[in-house]
Design an enzyme around this catalytic site. Structure first.
Site, mmCIF file in Angstrom:
data_model
loop_
_atom_site.group_PDB
_atom_site.id
_atom_site.type_symbol
_atom_site.label_atom_id
_atom_site.label_comp_id
_atom_site.label_asym_id
_atom_site.label_seq_id
_atom_site.Cartn_x
_atom_site.Cartn_y
_atom_site.Cartn_z
ATOM 1 N N LYS A 6 34.822 68.044 12.280
ATOM 2 C CA LYS A 6 35.493 67.248 11.249
ATOM 3 C C LYS A 6 36.836 66.683 11.701
ATOM 4 O O LYS A 6 37.258 65.635 11.243
ATOM 5 C CB LYS A 6 35.681 68.074 9.983
ATOM 6 C CG LYS A 6 34.393 68.257 9.204
ATOM 7 C CD LYS A 6 34.655 68.795 7.809
ATOM 8 C CE LYS A 6 33.390 68.801 6.973
ATOM 9 N NZ LYS A 6 32.459 69.871 7.387
ATOM 10 N N GLU B 156 39.301 64.731 -0.764
ATOM 11 C CA GLU B 156 38.584 65.656 -1.636
ATOM 12 C C GLU B 156 37.875 66.646 -0.741
ATOM 13 O O GLU B 156 37.579 66.356 0.418
ATOM 14 C CB GLU B 156 37.575 64.912 -2.508
ATOM 15 C CG GLU B 156 36.182 64.763 -1.922
ATOM 16 C CD GLU B 156 36.118 63.839 -0.705
ATOM 17 O OE1 GLU B 156 36.983 62.956 -0.589
ATOM 18 O OE2 GLU B 156 35.212 64.030 0.131
ATOM 19 N N SER C 32 27.784 72.108 15.445
ATOM 20 C CA SER C 32 28.867 71.422 14.721
ATOM 21 C C SER C 32 30.093 72.286 14.466
ATOM 22 O O SER C 32 31.198 71.763 14.364
ATOM 23 C CB SER C 32 28.341 70.866 13.405
ATOM 24 O OG SER C 32 27.745 71.887 12.625
HETATM 25 C C1 LIG Z 1 31.128 69.927 7.028
HETATM 26 C C2 LIG Z 1 30.267 70.512 8.061
HETATM 27 C C3 LIG Z 1 28.947 70.049 8.265
HETATM 28 C C4 LIG Z 1 28.300 69.012 7.404
HETATM 29 O O1 LIG Z 1 28.893 67.761 7.385
HETATM 30 P P1 LIG Z 1 28.278 66.500 8.141
HETATM 31 O O2 LIG Z 1 29.088 65.360 7.644
HETATM 32 O O3 LIG Z 1 26.826 66.402 7.726
HETATM 33 O O4 LIG Z 1 28.401 66.734 9.586
HETATM 34 C C5 LIG Z 1 28.210 70.588 9.311
HETATM 35 N N1 LIG Z 1 28.725 71.581 10.095
HETATM 36 C C6 LIG Z 1 29.968 72.060 9.917
HETATM 37 C C7 LIG Z 1 30.453 73.133 10.810
HETATM 38 C C8 LIG Z 1 30.783 71.550 8.902
HETATM 39 O O5 LIG Z 1 32.012 72.049 8.724
#
Ligand SMILES: *Cc1c(COP(=O)(O)O)cnc(C)c1O
Length: 398
Positions: free
Chosen positions: A94, A116, A382
């Site tokens: 993010k 938000e 992610s």
């Molecule tokens: C917020 C988040 C997501 C989901 O958000 P996307 O916009 O779909 O990437 C996925 N993995 C993690 C670790 C997150 O913090």
């Protein structure tokens, strides 16, 4: 970051196929229009790019490694690489987007930031870059989420942000979004609204996808180093709003050699009433200012989503992904809470990496699909699991 590729890039009218656009109250039009008119010029500017890449390197810690997970590969029967977004500052992808947007806000002469947040992850990433840039930060959060996500609320406060409770509706993400939009309408001149995924009115989905595209930009040269070719056979990413998936897919949209796989959260089961599997359950409608697929009742009310993973607990997907779904360019799967939690433990035990529960959804699909032994698969990891410790402990199955 700025190269135009394709059918999967946004059209000048703000649409991806049938999805996207800018369905916003008239009062918000000047704010969004200011962004739309300026974002491409700013993003293409050499000095903007220099600042962006410098912060990604020195502050975020990029490039993130592309790691060949040998023990996991052996288990799955394919060559599995993990793109280690979990090693980014603040623990997930993010931050790539919030760095980009705050630099853009500065270029536009803005001095205050609003955002938000649902689970608080985007709120923390926003509060982080506001501290970095010395900008005032207000984060809207549903009051129910505030009580469910205490550590992230405190993180934001430590970083100097103000967390404002949204008390309307279900007191969750959608209500926080409404409050943030209202705030922006009332403060159009000095304030920028940082949206946290590839959602929202045009140009947000495109802008966020471009900031996150650094993920696949790095994958290309990293694969060249390790595999002697700059593309994998398959990329797997979990799908909440869709920003980490968009970033991991971005430079391969037009490369038909690369299979794109997204994984949504089906919670307690697709038909259980406790799910966030948008493409399985959703229909076209308007959410968060754009036309997309969302979970809704017959009379068009947004259905409250559910997933054990806070980051996938979103009732829609970004318009780019609705288009990837409709066109068949990507394949859409879902896994349950339990399957994701098992995959979380599997990765921890095989590789010594505790993944975020969101990312564990992407890992879980590896157990359910067929791969060939030589297939090069990149899983976009992610985020890291530190934030999920309490959820993992409460689940207890380890
Ligand atoms: C917020 C988040 C997501 C989901 O958000 P996307 O916009 O779909 O990437 C996925 N993995 C993690 C670790 C997150 O913090």
């Amino acid at each position: 970051m700025i190269d135009q590729n394709t059918d999967y890039n946004v059209a000048p009218n703000g649409f991806y196929g049938h999805f996207g656009g800018s369905y916003i109250p008239e009062m918000l039009y000047p704010n969004v229009e200011e962004l739309r008119q300026n974002y491409m010029e700013i993003l293409s500017d050499k000095s903007f790019q220099d600042s962006f890449y410098k912060l990604l390197k020195d502050y975020v810690g990029r490039p993130t490694p592309l790691y060949l997970a040998e023990r996991l590969s052996e288990r799955i029967g394919a060559k599995i690489y993990l793109k280690r977004e979990d090693l980014s500052h603040t623990g997930a992808h993010k931050i790539n987007n919030t760095i980009g947007q705050i630099l853009l806000a500065r270029r536009l002469g803005k001095t205050r930031i609003i955002a938000e947040t649902g689970a608080g992850q985007h709120g923390v990433a926003t509060a982080t870059v506001c501290a970095l840039m010395g900008m005032e930060c207000t984060v809207y959060m549903g009051s129910l989420d505030i009580s469910r996500q205490r550590p992230n609320v405190e993180r934001m406060k430590i970083l100097g942000a103000e967390v404002r409770a949204a008390e309307s509706g279900n007191k969750t993400l959608k209500d926080a979004t409404n409050e943030a939009m209202r705030h922006w309408i009332n403060n159009p001149v000095d304030t920028h609204y940082i949206i946290g995924s590839v959602v929202g009115p045009h140009p947000y989905p495109d802008m966020v996808a471009r900031f996150q595209s650094v993920i696949s930009e790095e994958m290309k040269w990293q694969l060249m180093e390790s595999e002697d070719r700059d593309y994998p056979d398959t990329i797997v990413a979990c799908l909440g709003g869709g920003s980490n998936a968009a970033g991991a897919f971005y430079h391969y949209f037009d490369d038909a050699r690369v299979k794109l796989i997204t994984v949504e959260a089906s919670g307690k089961g697709v038909d259980s009433g406790y799910s966030a599997a948008t493409t399985a359950l959703g229909k076209p409608g308007i959410l968060h200012g754009s036309k997309t697929l969302l979970m809704q009742t017959d009379d068009g009310q947004v259905v409250e989503p559910y997933s054990i993973s806070a980051g996938l607990d979103y009732p829609g997907i970004g318009p780019l992904h609705a288009h990837l779904h409709e066109s068949g360019r990507a394949s859409f799967h879902n896994v349950t809470d339990n399957e994701a939690m098992q995959a979380c433990i599997t990765l921890s035990r095989l590789e010594g990496i505790i993944p975020a529960i969101e990312s564990a959804h992407a890992l879980a699909i590896l157990e359910k699909l067929e791969f060939s032994k030589e297939e090069v698969v990149v899983v976009n990891l992610s985020g890291r699991g530190d934030k999920d410790l309490e959820t993992i402990i409460n689940w207890g199955g380890y």
